[in-house]
Scaffold this active site. Sequence first.
Site, short mmCIF file in Angstrom:
data_model
loop_
_atom_site.label_atom_id
_atom_site.label_comp_id
_atom_site.label_asym_id
_atom_site.label_seq_id
_atom_site.Cartn_x
_atom_site.Cartn_y
_atom_site.Cartn_z
N HIS A 60 70.08 59.86 40.23
CA HIS A 60 68.85 58.98 40.91
C HIS A 60 69.23 58.62 42.42
O HIS A 60 69.77 57.53 42.44
CB HIS A 60 68.48 57.94 39.99
CG HIS A 60 67.38 57.42 40.23
ND1 HIS A 60 66.30 57.33 39.32
CD2 HIS A 60 66.77 56.80 41.28
CE1 HIS A 60 65.10 56.65 39.64
NE2 HIS A 60 65.28 56.36 40.99
N HIS A 62 67.76 58.42 46.32
CA HIS A 62 66.49 58.68 47.39
C HIS A 62 67.22 59.07 48.64
O HIS A 62 67.90 58.45 49.45
CB HIS A 62 65.65 57.40 47.54
CG HIS A 62 65.14 56.95 46.34
ND1 HIS A 62 63.72 57.45 46.03
CD2 HIS A 62 65.24 56.22 45.33
CE1 HIS A 62 63.50 56.88 44.92
NE2 HIS A 62 64.48 56.12 44.32
N LEU A 63 67.03 60.19 48.84
CA LEU A 63 67.76 60.91 50.13
C LEU A 63 66.80 60.68 51.66
O LEU A 63 67.25 60.82 52.57
CB LEU A 63 67.99 62.41 50.14
CG LEU A 63 68.87 62.92 48.88
CD1 LEU A 63 68.95 64.32 48.79
CD2 LEU A 63 70.23 62.31 49.14
N ARG A 64 65.50 60.31 51.31
CA ARG A 64 64.68 59.97 52.57
C ARG A 64 64.35 61.20 53.34
O ARG A 64 63.51 60.88 54.23
CB ARG A 64 65.29 58.86 53.26
CG ARG A 64 65.64 57.69 52.57
CD ARG A 64 64.30 57.21 51.86
NE ARG A 64 64.60 55.89 51.32
CZ ARG A 64 64.09 55.26 50.24
NH1 ARG A 64 63.29 55.80 49.70
NH2 ARG A 64 64.46 54.08 49.82
N HIS A 232 66.66 53.61 35.58
CA HIS A 232 67.24 52.43 35.91
C HIS A 232 66.70 51.06 34.87
O HIS A 232 66.01 50.40 35.24
CB HIS A 232 66.57 52.13 37.47
CG HIS A 232 65.18 52.27 37.73
ND1 HIS A 232 64.21 52.05 36.76
CD2 HIS A 232 64.87 53.35 38.72
CE1 HIS A 232 63.18 52.52 37.46
NE2 HIS A 232 63.44 53.30 38.49
N ASP A 305 70.46 54.91 42.08
CA ASP A 305 69.10 54.46 42.68
C ASP A 305 69.66 54.22 44.06
O ASP A 305 68.81 53.21 44.48
CB ASP A 305 68.34 53.36 41.84
CG ASP A 305 66.73 53.14 42.02
OD1 ASP A 305 66.24 52.43 41.57
OD2 ASP A 305 66.41 54.14 42.97
N PHE A 323 61.98 47.31 48.63
CA PHE A 323 62.72 46.97 47.35
C PHE A 323 63.87 47.93 47.51
O PHE A 323 63.68 49.29 48.14
CB PHE A 323 62.10 47.55 46.18
CG PHE A 323 60.91 46.33 45.89
CD1 PHE A 323 59.63 46.64 46.18
CD2 PHE A 323 61.39 45.37 44.92
CE1 PHE A 323 58.73 45.76 45.67
CE2 PHE A 323 60.44 44.31 44.71
CZ PHE A 323 59.37 44.49 44.85
N GLY A 324 64.84 47.68 47.13
CA GLY A 324 66.13 48.96 47.05
C GLY A 324 67.27 48.33 47.74
O GLY A 324 67.30 47.85 48.95
#
Lengths: 434, 315, 183
Positions: A60, A62-64, A232, A305, A323-324
Amino acid sequence: MKILIKNGRVIDPGNSLDKICDILIQEGIIQEICAPINTKADRQVDATGKIVLPGLVDMHVHLREPGREDKETIESATRAALKGGVTSLLAMPNTEPAMDTPENIRLLKKIIQGSALANVFVTGTITKARKGEELTDIKKIKKEGAIAITDDGNSVDSEGLMLEALKRAKEAQLLLISHAEDKAFSNKGAVNLGIISTRLGLKGISKESEYARVERDIELAQKAGTKIHIAHVSCRESVEIIAKAKKKGIQVSADTCPHYFSLTEDAVLGYDTNFKMNPPLRTREDVQAIREGLASGAIDAISSDHAPHTENEKEIEFERAEFGVVGLETELAASITQLLHSGLLNWGELIEKLSLNPSRILGINKGLLGKGLSADLIIVSPDKEWLVEKRALASKSKNCAFLGQRLKGMVEYTICQGQIAYEASSHQGAGQIV
Amino acid sequence: MQWLRKDLLGLEELSREEIEFILQTAESFKEVTTREIKKVPALRGKTVVNLFYEPSTRTRVSFEIAAKRLSADVINIAAESSSVRKGETLIDTGRNIEALKIDIIVMRNNYSGAAAMLARHVKASVVNAGDGWHEHPTQALLDIFTLKEKLGGIEGLNVSIVGDIAHSRVARSNIWGLVKLGAKVTVCAPKILIPPAIEEMGARVTHDIDEALKKSDAVNVLRMQFERDEQNAFPKQLEYFKTYGITKERLSKAKKGIIVMHPGPINRGIEIASDVADGENSVILEQVTNGIAIRMAVLFLVSQANENIKHEDTD
Amino acid sequence: MCSLMKEKAKILDKDAVTRTLMRIAHEILEKNKGTEQLCLIGIRNRGAYLAKRLAQCIEKIEGEPVAVGILDITLYRDDLTLASSSPVVHKTEIDFDIEDKNVVLVDDVLYTGRTVRSAMDALMDLGRPKSIQLAVLVDRGHRELPIRADFAGKNIPTAQNETVEVRLEETDGKDEVVIVEKG
């Protein structure tokens, strides 16, 4: 390049291996493992006193890229991954454009081919633009190379649509990953609903917004007759629901993140947005339940995540902040510190969560060491303590929940596809060793 | 006891001694306000900026008067003003203010935690004049100061707070302050206006106004915030007055001599009846007067603490 | 800090303090020709106690009471008089009008003169006295401002690294004046 790793404690739960022995790597694959090796190598690594593990598989991330290269690129993310001992990762599809068409996935794969430093696997979305209204062409998405679908960040509110999605995922033999959140209940909140949201004067995100949706999605998966993966997991009730379903024989798997077994909601007192994530940090009882869930097997995997955000989007009023948190570089050490050194899990069990189980859930040929397999492995100093510092993070974004913390367990070498992709000693600012 | 904080962000983090110290200091400043020349040179040469992202006349004017009585220079920045409108971030605004060599920033902001965030990024003192739903420390301090003046002490006192507790920074700050000083706090409101786990902050919950008033030595009546109304679930004005309004009749069933407080501005006929607001139980206007003394004390103390921090840095 | 201070010499003992205060009281009465329009204002902390004692002496001599007030100058200090890092603000207690009065400011030690300057600023904000005079138990020299005492109990030349400590029954348990050397 011929690499010989000597004398390390090789732990490979997938093969029930835990032994001090040597590994020979050549032409990208493991040539010999735990058999007498008498050849000369281009690089010889002395792994005495160190642990040799299959590279982590993070399901999980997030590579953006494409779209928000200011937060992170595939190159910077994979560099950060290698530093953290992660050799394979699953890219989340909420990019700009989202991975909701085969063309977009093709575009992403091209970028990966050109710049990825580690193994990057791809997901597609369940619905177009993750809006939860219209399904994507799941078959074509599978054909283009996605290994899972998810609307991560959003959940499909319509039961009918979610059921249909699960049926199609089954047909296409694709895993569906659920971000379980009922936005009607999470109420545009910023922190866990309860004493913390009251003290801070912020809207709260109830646990029910997660576990009610977990329950629903598992029921729908059962109806559709297919497997489902819950991403998550953050609270006690979700763990209980998942454990119950597993007992019944339902095909459900689940992962959690290091912050959910390390930090409680108290961390947000003081309004530090590096503790703002979705789902939010919960109570001590929830943290305890997550840890027990890992020990009991209710939770199968640990993912990061990894969610990079620029300073402009984090260093602002708490309510407005994104968030994150990033996590590729700290997930192994945080897991070692919290789960291994506390005696909750042993090495074999830990690596199952971080490498073997994610591979099995995703159906990829990773997470194992063995003759003929791709050489994706890491060499770790298990007791080396290091300080998590902003300036030492390889990720482009520095929104880390473990900043200022001392973690135990340092990656010395990361070997990916048979190449030494990361080496602590030559890496500048590898995190000040304490 | 020494005051060491360069900022006043809330009462949650203060010790009992620190709160009592502010109250004691405010007593001296109250004496100043009774003089012919209501000025002392304590903050001469210092500049105070009122940075108000939310409209407010009373609090802003109160801080302005307090600063001027300390001989400080005062600048007022309102949210409608250009740079804030142009989307300048709070941190940038703070840094720009600092570049003007401002000593104290008094800020009211609609986001909870904004004061804490600003304080992290500027060397100037930050005084929280209200941040979102979170805290309004000087209001609670002047409420407590007024109670002390009227009833002699806070320990063992029964105080009720009535109104939209969930969205009230005045309520939160009052709960912290009163509980730390040994009072017994009751919050009274319809269920949807009570935030979760408020008991863990030390307050007792009741939905029955008469029950709350019967045992109370003082009642703090909160403004019914209709302009912050986001949900349709809020009770209508007349209905609220009927169920929770403080009327003479209600007070007649309460403790004799019960003190009635209100942070202002009052909504006559909604949360409080006119004759109560103007009546003998009401200390509303005294609260306003005491607000000046409290704010003078706060500005003085944070300024001094910051001076010491600066001197330590250069040592 | 106290552990670094070394007591060097005792200048006044209990009896000497009493006699000195009596003498100052006589001098005040002489200069002001009695108690009419006279008032004493002591500078917190020890100045206040000394003012009270002087008032008692004056009443003993003249048979007439004289008004006594207490002045807190914390809010009027300039940076250099901040002896401790954050002095506590106490109340000024002057319950009479100083308009047109001959005010005698009372303090324990006169040193740089800054405390007295602050006290005069504070008094001016309270009203318009006819005159301000200064009575101190000890004048230790080293003035930084053009301020002088009208009535001084004792002149004690001191070095910069020394300090004069006035100890009173009310605050320190006994009456004495000593020179202390800072470590």
